[in-house]
Motif scaffolding. Structure first.
Motif, PDB file in Angstrom:
ATOM      1  N   ALA A  91      -5.014 -10.776  -3.545  1.00  0.00           N
ATOM      2  CA  ALA A  91      -4.091 -10.096  -4.472  1.00  0.00           C
ATOM      3  C   ALA A  91      -2.758 -10.827  -4.598  1.00  0.00           C
ATOM      4  O   ALA A  91      -2.151 -10.849  -5.672  1.00  0.00           O
ATOM      5  N   GLU A  92      -2.286 -11.445  -3.502  1.00  0.00           N
ATOM      6  CA  GLU A  92      -0.998 -12.166  -3.541  1.00  0.00           C
ATOM      7  C   GLU A  92      -0.978 -13.268  -4.596  1.00  0.00           C
ATOM      8  O   GLU A  92       0.078 -13.618  -5.102  1.00  0.00           O
ATOM      9  N   GLU A  93      -2.145 -13.808  -4.904  1.00  0.00           N
ATOM     10  CA  GLU A  93      -2.176 -14.924  -5.854  1.00  0.00           C
ATOM     11  C   GLU A  93      -1.866 -14.497  -7.282  1.00  0.00           C
ATOM     12  O   GLU A  93      -1.608 -15.326  -8.143  1.00  0.00           O
ATOM     13  N   ALA A 121      -0.057 -15.328  10.212  1.00  0.00           N
ATOM     14  CA  ALA A 121       1.081 -16.074   9.663  1.00  0.00           C
ATOM     15  C   ALA A 121       0.719 -16.535   8.259  1.00  0.00           C
ATOM     16  O   ALA A 121       0.357 -17.686   8.055  1.00  0.00           O
ATOM     17  N   ALA A 122       0.787 -15.609   7.295  1.00  0.00           N
ATOM     18  CA  ALA A 122       0.382 -15.969   5.928  1.00  0.00           C
ATOM     19  C   ALA A 122       1.449 -16.811   5.234  1.00  0.00           C
ATOM     20  O   ALA A 122       1.127 -17.771   4.553  1.00  0.00           O
ATOM     21  N   ASN A 123       2.720 -16.460   5.433  1.00  0.00           N
ATOM     22  CA  ASN A 123       3.778 -17.195   4.731  1.00  0.00           C
ATOM     23  C   ASN A 123       4.833 -17.773   5.674  1.00  0.00           C
ATOM     24  O   ASN A 123       5.956 -18.033   5.264  1.00  0.00           O
ATOM     25  N   ILE A 124       4.479 -17.926   6.947  1.00  0.00           N
ATOM     26  CA  ILE A 124       5.373 -18.629   7.885  1.00  0.00           C
ATOM     27  C   ILE A 124       4.534 -19.655   8.649  1.00  0.00           C
ATOM     28  O   ILE A 124       3.313 -19.690   8.499  1.00  0.00           O
ATOM     29  N   LEU A 139       9.174  -9.634  11.137  1.00  0.00           N
ATOM     30  CA  LEU A 139       8.501 -10.901  10.817  1.00  0.00           C
ATOM     31  C   LEU A 139       7.482 -10.627   9.708  1.00  0.00           C
ATOM     32  O   LEU A 139       6.922  -9.525   9.664  1.00  0.00           O
ATOM     33  N   PRO A 140       7.211 -11.622   8.870  1.00  0.00           N
ATOM     34  CA  PRO A 140       6.211 -11.395   7.817  1.00  0.00           C
ATOM     35  C   PRO A 140       4.790 -11.585   8.352  1.00  0.00           C
ATOM     36  O   PRO A 140       4.008 -12.384   7.841  1.00  0.00           O
ATOM     37  N   SER A 141       4.463 -10.841   9.381  1.00  0.00           N
ATOM     38  CA  SER A 141       3.200 -11.034  10.116  1.00  0.00           C
ATOM     39  C   SER A 141       2.709  -9.710  10.675  1.00  0.00           C
ATOM     40  O   SER A 141       3.499  -8.788  10.870  1.00  0.00           O
ATOM     41  N   VAL A 142       1.421  -9.687  11.011  1.00  0.00           N
ATOM     42  CA  VAL A 142       0.919  -8.583  11.831  1.00  0.00           C
ATOM     43  C   VAL A 142       1.510  -8.777  13.220  1.00  0.00           C
ATOM     44  O   VAL A 142       1.459  -9.883  13.780  1.00  0.00           O
ATOM     45  N   THR A 189       7.438 -13.047  -1.939  1.00  0.00           N
ATOM     46  CA  THR A 189       6.680 -14.289  -1.740  1.00  0.00           C
ATOM     47  C   THR A 189       5.230 -13.930  -1.457  1.00  0.00           C
ATOM     48  O   THR A 189       4.292 -14.538  -1.961  1.00  0.00           O
ATOM     49  N   GLY A 190       5.059 -12.925  -0.624  1.00  0.00           N
ATOM     50  CA  GLY A 190       3.732 -12.370  -0.377  1.00  0.00           C
ATOM     51  C   GLY A 190       3.715 -10.925  -0.862  1.00  0.00           C
ATOM     52  O   GLY A 190       4.621 -10.495  -1.574  1.00  0.00           O
ATOM     53  N   ILE A 191       2.668 -10.189  -0.492  1.00  0.00           N
ATOM     54  CA  ILE A 191       2.676  -8.739  -0.734  1.00  0.00           C
ATOM     55  C   ILE A 191       2.575  -8.069   0.627  1.00  0.00           C
ATOM     56  O   ILE A 191       1.611  -8.291   1.371  1.00  0.00           O
ATOM     57  N   GLY A 192       3.599  -7.281   0.933  1.00  0.00           N
ATOM     58  CA  GLY A 192       3.587  -6.541   2.195  1.00  0.00           C
ATOM     59  C   GLY A 192       3.205  -5.094   1.922  1.00  0.00           C
ATOM     60  O   GLY A 192       3.412  -4.589   0.813  1.00  0.00           O
ATOM     61  N   SER A 193       2.651  -4.438   2.928  1.00  0.00           N
ATOM     62  CA  SER A 193       2.257  -3.037   2.726  1.00  0.00           C
ATOM     63  C   SER A 193       2.657  -2.180   3.916  1.00  0.00           C
ATOM     64  O   SER A 193       2.693  -2.642   5.059  1.00  0.00           O
ATOM     65  N   THR A 215      -1.038  -2.765   7.992  1.00  0.00           N
ATOM     66  CA  THR A 215      -2.199  -2.545   7.110  1.00  0.00           C
ATOM     67  C   THR A 215      -2.617  -3.781   6.314  1.00  0.00           C
ATOM     68  O   THR A 215      -3.796  -3.928   6.003  1.00  0.00           O
ATOM     69  N   GLU A 216      -1.668  -4.635   5.922  1.00  0.00           N
ATOM     70  CA  GLU A 216      -2.008  -5.913   5.264  1.00  0.00           C
ATOM     71  C   GLU A 216      -2.877  -5.755   4.015  1.00  0.00           C
ATOM     72  O   GLU A 216      -3.745  -6.608   3.756  1.00  0.00           O
ATOM     73  N   ILE A 217      -2.639  -4.721   3.230  1.00  0.00           N
ATOM     74  CA  ILE A 217      -3.475  -4.593   2.034  1.00  0.00           C
ATOM     75  C   ILE A 217      -2.985  -5.479   0.884  1.00  0.00           C
ATOM     76  O   ILE A 217      -3.578  -5.478  -0.189  1.00  0.00           O
ATOM     77  N   GLY A 218      -1.951  -6.278   1.144  1.00  0.00           N
ATOM     78  CA  GLY A 218      -1.537  -7.292   0.167  1.00  0.00           C
ATOM     79  C   GLY A 218      -2.566  -8.394   0.045  1.00  0.00           C
ATOM     80  O   GLY A 218      -2.535  -9.187  -0.904  1.00  0.00           O
ATOM     81  N   HIS A 219      -3.465  -8.471   1.004  1.00  0.00           N
ATOM     82  CA  HIS A 219      -4.476  -9.537   0.960  1.00  0.00           C
ATOM     83  C   HIS A 219      -5.834  -9.027   0.489  1.00  0.00           C
ATOM     84  O   HIS A 219      -6.848  -9.697   0.692  1.00  0.00           O
ATOM     85  N   LEU A 220      -5.853  -7.855  -0.129  1.00  0.00           N
ATOM     86  CA  LEU A 220      -7.135  -7.375  -0.678  1.00  0.00           C
ATOM     87  C   LEU A 220      -7.637  -8.377  -1.707  1.00  0.00           C
ATOM     88  O   LEU A 220      -6.835  -8.988  -2.416  1.00  0.00           O
ATOM     89  N   LEU A 245       8.544  -6.039  14.603  1.00  0.00           N
ATOM     90  CA  LEU A 245       7.536  -5.394  13.755  1.00  0.00           C
ATOM     91  C   LEU A 245       7.379  -6.130  12.437  1.00  0.00           C
ATOM     92  O   LEU A 245       8.177  -7.005  12.099  1.00  0.00           O
ATOM     93  N   ASN A 246       6.336  -5.766  11.712  1.00  0.00           N
ATOM     94  CA  ASN A 246       6.051  -6.349  10.400  1.00  0.00           C
ATOM     95  C   ASN A 246       7.166  -5.992   9.399  1.00  0.00           C
ATOM     96  O   ASN A 246       7.661  -4.862   9.397  1.00  0.00           O
ATOM     97  N   ASP A 247       7.509  -6.947   8.537  1.00  0.00           N
ATOM     98  CA  ASP A 247       8.631  -6.732   7.601  1.00  0.00           C
ATOM     99  C   ASP A 247       8.391  -5.573   6.626  1.00  0.00           C
ATOM    100  O   ASP A 247       9.294  -4.778   6.352  1.00  0.00           O
ATOM    101  N   ALA A 248       7.166  -5.457   6.106  1.00  0.00           N
ATOM    102  CA  ALA A 248       6.905  -4.376   5.136  1.00  0.00           C
ATOM    103  C   ALA A 248       6.868  -3.021   5.850  1.00  0.00           C
ATOM    104  O   ALA A 248       7.305  -2.006   5.283  1.00  0.00           O
ATOM    105  N   ASP A 249       6.372  -3.004   7.077  1.00  0.00           N
ATOM    106  CA  ASP A 249       6.417  -1.749   7.838  1.00  0.00           C
ATOM    107  C   ASP A 249       7.860  -1.293   8.008  1.00  0.00           C
ATOM    108  O   ASP A 249       8.186  -0.103   7.870  1.00  0.00           O
TER     109      ASP A 249
END
Ligand code: BGC
Length: 250
Positions: free
Chosen positions: A161-163, A76-79, A64-67, A133-137, A149-154, A103-107
């Motif tokens: 950062a996603e913007e 739920a940043a993009n869902i 899922l694109p989530s923690v 669509t977002g930034i996964g880490s 870790t969610e460092i796509g939202h730094l 688990l998280n999609d980027a993980d």
């Protein structure tokens, strides 16, 4: 051993059985559209359809694109926001009768890359970033994942950062590769200052076009494209589920 991997994204839900020894899909990928709005129950029903397509009864991993902590969705940043607080593991069990590792999609993409792709055998600190669509880490130390870790939202220059550094930002703002790569570089420098990685791996669909932007990026840390690309989520989900199967059952 074969494990079914299912990757839930904003537009599609795709799955395939994976040979976890080789990372290869053992049947063609099956993809259905993500229902809109992408609320938990309708999404779980589509997941059930994907599993049914393969007549699946065995171990299963879902991204899922989530923690996701202990099967429970925390962000739920993009869902659809109604995912927050949902016990996804229980939901998939109730709706689809499936016992899944969630688990998280980027993980998941990171696990696939560290096992079969650009991170294979790499020690030290490896940071995989999916620019979509977002930034996964996914952050690894000596091959071991530090989850969620969610460092796509730094915050970089006052914005999430996603913007600026996601592929969605590039497409929506119609930035040229040169312009966008500067935003990606600013972002990577920010991550460098925090984590001092030994390697960056760039994943997500846009990494297929890596020659258009990676050569422009000047960071201290080497940056390489991901190798497992589209299938990384599916393969990583399967590997994560395999890790949870008790050894005696393998
Ligand atoms: C989410 C992450 C996810 C990434 C890629 C971000 O917006 O916060 O959890 O990994 O998008 O889908």
């Amino acid at each position: 051993m074969k494990v079914l991997g299912i990757d839930i994204g904003g537009t599609g839900i795709k799955g395939a059985p994976v040979d976890v020894a080789t990372g290869r899909l053992t049947a063609p990928r099956y993809r259905l559209l993500t229902p809109r709005p992408a609320k938990p129950k309708p999404v779980a029903e589509v997941v059930a359809e994907v599993a049914a397509h393969f007549c699946w009864r065995g171990p299963l991993g879902i991204t899922l694109p989530s923690v996701v902590k202990d099967g429970v969705v925390m962000t739920a940043a993009n869902i659809d926001r109604s995912w927050i607080g949902t016990d996804a593991r229980a939901l998939f069990a109730e709706t689809a009768g499936l016992r899944a590792t969630v688990l998280n999609d980027a993980d998941a993409a990171g696990i696939a890359e560290m096992t079969f792709g650009a991170g294979k055998g790499r020690r030290g600190v490896v940071v995989l970033l999916t620019l979509g669509t977002g930034i996964g880490s996914a952050v690894f130390l000596d091959g071991k994942l530090l989850p969620n870790t969610e460092i796509g939202h730094l915050e970089v220059k006052g914005k999430d950062a996603e913007e600026r550094a996601s592929d969605r930002a590039r497409r929506e703002k119609k930035w040229k590769w040169k312009e966008w790569s500067k935003h990606v570089e600013d972002y990577l420098e920010h991550v460098e200052a925090l984590l001092w990685p030994d390697l960056f791996i760039i994943g997500g669909g846009v990494s297929k076009k890596h020659e258009k932007f990676l050569p422009r990026i000047r960071t201290r840390t080497p940056v390489v494209p991901a190798k497992t690309l589209n299938e990384a989520g599916i393969v990583g989900a399967a590997l994560a589920a395999r890790a949870e199967v008790p050894r005696r059952k393998r």
